[in-house]
Write a protein that holds these residues in place. Sequence first.
Motif, PDB file in Angstrom:
ATOM      1  N   GLY A 919       8.271  -2.565  -0.350  1.00 46.40           N
ATOM      2  CA  GLY A 919       6.836  -2.348  -0.503  1.00 46.40           C
ATOM      3  C   GLY A 919       5.985  -3.435   0.121  1.00 46.40           C
ATOM      4  O   GLY A 919       4.779  -3.222   0.369  1.00 46.40           O
ATOM      5  N   GLY A 920       6.546  -4.612   0.378  1.00 46.03           N
ATOM      6  CA  GLY A 920       5.748  -5.675   0.982  1.00 46.03           C
ATOM      7  C   GLY A 920       5.670  -5.602   2.482  1.00 46.03           C
ATOM      8  O   GLY A 920       4.930  -6.393   3.108  1.00 46.03           O
ATOM      9  N   ILE A 921       6.416  -4.696   3.079  1.00 53.15           N
ATOM     10  CA  ILE A 921       6.437  -4.594   4.545  1.00 53.15           C
ATOM     11  C   ILE A 921       5.102  -4.096   5.063  1.00 53.15           C
ATOM     12  O   ILE A 921       4.557  -4.609   6.062  1.00 53.15           O
ATOM     13  N   CYS A 922       4.537  -3.101   4.414  1.00 55.67           N
ATOM     14  CA  CYS A 922       3.325  -2.449   4.939  1.00 55.67           C
ATOM     15  C   CYS A 922       2.160  -3.434   5.011  1.00 55.67           C
ATOM     16  O   CYS A 922       1.458  -3.525   6.035  1.00 55.67           O
ATOM     17  N   ALA A 959       7.404   5.678   5.080  1.00 58.01           N
ATOM     18  CA  ALA A 959       7.193   6.871   4.240  1.00 58.01           C
ATOM     19  C   ALA A 959       8.484   7.603   3.959  1.00 58.01           C
ATOM     20  O   ALA A 959       8.565   8.386   3.001  1.00 58.01           O
ATOM     21  N   ALA A 960       9.513   7.362   4.793  1.00 57.50           N
ATOM     22  CA  ALA A 960      10.797   8.023   4.564  1.00 57.50           C
ATOM     23  C   ALA A 960      11.534   7.463   3.357  1.00 57.50           C
ATOM     24  O   ALA A 960      12.480   8.082   2.863  1.00 57.50           O
ATOM     25  N   ILE A 961      11.094   6.288   2.888  1.00 55.20           N
ATOM     26  CA  ILE A 961      11.712   5.707   1.684  1.00 55.20           C
ATOM     27  C   ILE A 961      11.140   6.425   0.471  1.00 55.20           C
ATOM     28  O   ILE A 961       9.928   6.378   0.231  1.00 55.20           O
ATOM     29  N   PRO A 962      11.961   7.111  -0.332  1.00 46.94           N
ATOM     30  CA  PRO A 962      11.417   7.970  -1.407  1.00 46.94           C
ATOM     31  C   PRO A 962      10.625   7.204  -2.459  1.00 46.94           C
ATOM     32  O   PRO A 962       9.696   7.744  -3.062  1.00 46.94           O
ATOM     33  N   SER A 963      10.988   5.961  -2.722  1.00 41.55           N
ATOM     34  CA  SER A 963      10.361   5.242  -3.830  1.00 41.55           C
ATOM     35  C   SER A 963       9.020   4.630  -3.471  1.00 41.55           C
ATOM     36  O   SER A 963       8.317   4.121  -4.353  1.00 41.55           O
ATOM     37  N   ILE A 964       8.644   4.629  -2.179  1.00 39.07           N
ATOM     38  CA  ILE A 964       7.407   3.983  -1.741  1.00 39.07           C
ATOM     39  C   ILE A 964       6.262   4.998  -1.772  1.00 39.07           C
ATOM     40  O   ILE A 964       6.434   6.175  -1.448  1.00 39.07           O
ATOM     41  N   ASP A 965       5.087   4.506  -2.134  1.00 39.18           N
ATOM     42  CA  ASP A 965       3.882   5.337  -2.180  1.00 39.18           C
ATOM     43  C   ASP A 965       3.393   5.590  -0.760  1.00 39.18           C
ATOM     44  O   ASP A 965       2.840   4.692  -0.099  1.00 39.18           O
ATOM     45  N   GLY A 966       3.605   6.793  -0.238  1.00 36.95           N
ATOM     46  CA  GLY A 966       3.233   7.126   1.136  1.00 36.95           C
ATOM     47  C   GLY A 966       1.734   7.082   1.357  1.00 36.95           C
ATOM     48  O   GLY A 966       1.257   6.726   2.445  1.00 36.95           O
ATOM     49  N   GLU A 967       0.955   7.418   0.359  1.00 40.39           N
ATOM     50  CA  GLU A 967      -0.499   7.417   0.518  1.00 40.39           C
ATOM     51  C   GLU A 967      -1.019   6.009   0.712  1.00 40.39           C
ATOM     52  O   GLU A 967      -1.906   5.766   1.552  1.00 40.39           O
ATOM     53  N   ALA A 968      -0.469   5.049  -0.038  1.00 40.64           N
ATOM     54  CA  ALA A 968      -0.903   3.661   0.125  1.00 40.64           C
ATOM     55  C   ALA A 968      -0.525   3.140   1.506  1.00 40.64           C
ATOM     56  O   ALA A 968      -1.300   2.406   2.139  1.00 40.64           O
TER      57      ALA A 968
END
Length: 1033
Positions: A919-922, A959-968
């Motif tokens: 999650g810190g990558i984005c 976004a391909a990672i299921p646990s990450i919030d794609g909208e954020a």
Amino acid sequence: MGMFDKFPVPKEKAHLIGELSRVDECWNAARFDSLPHVVRILTSRNREGELEILKEQIDVVEEVVDEVVHTYHGGFNKAIQNYSQILRLFSESSESIDVLKDDLAEAKRRLSARNKQLHQLWYRSVTLRHIISSLDQIEGIAQVPARIEKLISDKQFYAAVQLHIQSALMLEREGLQTVGALQDIRSELAKLHGNLFFKVLEDLHAHLYNKGEYSSVASSMLEKDDEVPTTTAVAIVDGSYRMSSINGGSPYDGHTDNGSSEPNDEKLNGGDGKDGRVFSQKIPVWLFNSTPDEFVETIKKSDAPLHVKYLQTMVECLGLLHKVPAAGALICQRLRPTVHEIITSRIKAHASFINSSRSGIDRVTQTGTTSLQFLKGQLESYQLSKQKRQHGISLAGTLLAVSPVSPVMAPAGKSQVAAKELLDSILDSLVRIFGNHVVVGELIESKSSLQSDMKTLKSMSTDGNLDFEASQAIGRYSIGFSLTVLQSEIQQLICEILRATPEAASADAAVQTARLASMGPTKEKSDGSEDGLTFSFRFTDATSSAPNQGANLIGQGWSKKGSNVLQEGYGSAAVLPEQGIYLAASIYRPVHQFTDRIASMLPKRNSQLGNDGLLSFVETFVKDHLLPTMFVDYRKSVQQAISSPAAFRPRAHPNATYASSIEKGRPVLQGLLAIDFLAKEILAWAQAMPKFAAELMKHVQTFLERTFERCRTSYTEAVLEKQSYMIIGRHDIDKLMRRDPASACLPSAPVQLNVRNSSYESLSTDVESELSDLLLNLRPIKQENLIRDNNKLVLLASLSDSLEYVADSIERLVQMMPVTANQMDSGMPSRTSSSPTKALTSFANEYRKLAIDCLKVLRVEMQLETIFHLQQMTHREYLENQDAEEPDDFVISLAAQITRRDEEIAPFIAGAKRNYIFGGICSIAANASIKALVDIKSINLFGVQQICRNSIALEQSLAAIPSIDGEAIQQKLEHVRSYYELLNMKFEALLAFVTEHEHLFTPGEYINLLKVHIPGREIPPDALDQMKEILSH
């Protein structure tokens, strides 16, 4: 109206009472004054009416008075008639008395003339009556042996003893001693004395060991069904006690075969027995034919259980026979062989039951599943059994092999269950037996102290050749002696189960019994050292103890039963699947309960007997032998578990998904799973032996400490000299990471946020921005400072999850830890108040802290990896000549690495933890992309499109990672694209946009838009001043 209710007025004139009630009460005054009434009438307007009312009232009163006078006059006449009748009868009686006096005076005068002759006739009558009584007694005595035999065969021992004593006393009477015909009777009674003694003793012995008709087991069944055998009526007819049952019959009616009535006990004593009375209290069946006396009355009034009453009766019989010391000596000699036989028979019965219903026993064993059994069962059926190691051994088999004990010897194994069931059954029987010994021992001790005069015993030397001196040489029976023998036999059984031979078990049990029996009664010492048993252990492969020869019993009747009884092994191997030292855990609790029950049964003066002995033996064995052996064995197992090459090797299917529980396939590291397994197994030992729980928990602490060091070593090897490891150790970054709302998913994280809207997003943005700035200041990132080996990253992820699993397991162990007796005595029953629990809780925190460090390293590592790839933006010019179809190579490499690492880490970590890692990558990518504009020398329209294409590729990979919030992710990277698209605006349009969206980007970011060179864009000289002026408003 109450004063007129009692007037005797007939029912037909009851209305007169109502009329009287209407008369004014003033007419009934004590001092009646007529003047007011006269004045009232004279002054009345209707004088005739008033007078008429008064006349009516006078008539009513006169009529009532006539009725009362008539009634009382009739009663007075009856009283006068009765009195005259009494006077007449009194006169007649006086005349009859005078006549009687005259007749008595005449009779006295006539009898005085023949006084001497009457005296002679009276003396002759008395002499004849005495002769007849003596003949009746002789006739009754002649039938006494047959009656005693009959009573013995009917188990009416107390009645037989009573009859024997009465007959013996009768033979000693003056006048019967010289009768030659009674010499044979004396000889028969002497023989019956010995026979009766051994019959009573044999029956007492049977009931001592719950083998009799009225033993505790049988009596409890009878009392449960409310079928206590009693009789309801005892009558004395002609001086003989005749017992009658409810239906009027009697099992012993005193008639011989020829129809003549037998002389009863009252006739034997010379009474005529003409008085009769009824005795109607309940008495037990064995006292059915006994003569009521003080003891019988006591038994009838006693509330004691049926078997206790019977034991009291048997001891009373021995007391009446003056055989208490001799009986005690024989019980002493028979005690050890009998107890040994009972234990052996119980084991054989248990073995036959198991053989006949083995499947049922297995089901019963499985119903007692504990948490450790559940773990073993789940491990055995675990899905990872498909994952074979090189030699084809499953993980479940590996973990079970780690344990130093076999599955049947484990805390909930079949051997432990079988040993506890066997010992519970045996000890329960022995507790009941000891209860009988307590009753008999107290009675025998009390009667032995009273029977100091043994002249009667010495006078009958032909009844068994066991005199007082012989009984004294053998020893006096006591509660302490019986308890010592019971504990000694149980000790030998335990030693056979544990395959440990103490010094006492190798000695001759008969010698020990004789030594204890020869000790005279002494005062009990408070320390109980004389009654204690010394224990010096040695271990053997033999399953049976040394043979032990019992003593020869002295006396007739028992010489065949007790001769040369060999005490060999008990045969417990037929019941137990396996024997060994670890069975002490299943033995501890039954022995503790046995000691408590024994202590509750002991009289106050013998209370010190239960302090030492068997429990001390077991506790000494556990402390000196089991615990050291257990520590060595489990230390080896722990060392083997954590030093194995596969101990810290992550294992999971390539495409497997993460499971939250072991039974569903949670991929905990094999070494940590084995340690958790061993810790739970030691906890199971601690629950079986609560007194030693603290020491066992110290072993767990030692094992957990070694395991933690091994985990830290693996962690250090993976992150050594890596930049991410050094970064998380910085105070400023660690503080920011603690404040980061993303850290809420970490175990025991200090961040606890309940706000989910703007304030949460604002805090998250601020913390991310600060962290990004600190990390971007580390540029340039060198490749050798990153963890390039994906296996190490997978190890960190698996290690983090495994450490968290062990930490949770340790906390559950703390909750399940038994409260020891020492903690209860110190007033600290809480589990968290003891040092072992504090230490375990501290270990749990250490494990969890290391798990968090692993996650932090992974998060920072992915952020540094992102910076490493994106820093290449600053080394090139974005002057493209065509539309961007593919992202830059470094973006492709970064996206591929993110995807590959996510796929490899996914099976080993939960979704929330994956979100934390990636999650810190984005945010770092967005911040690095925007800040990279300053270092870009030139950029054109196609270059902007290329950067936007890079952000889209990165967005797709995240976004391909299921646990990450794609909208954020989309929102943050869209922000980057919006920023770079501002480069396509003319200067005036850009100023207008900044005016409308002043806070969309920072002032520095807006100013950087003007610093970059864009071919074809015209920028006025004062562009920076105009931008600053707009931003300053």
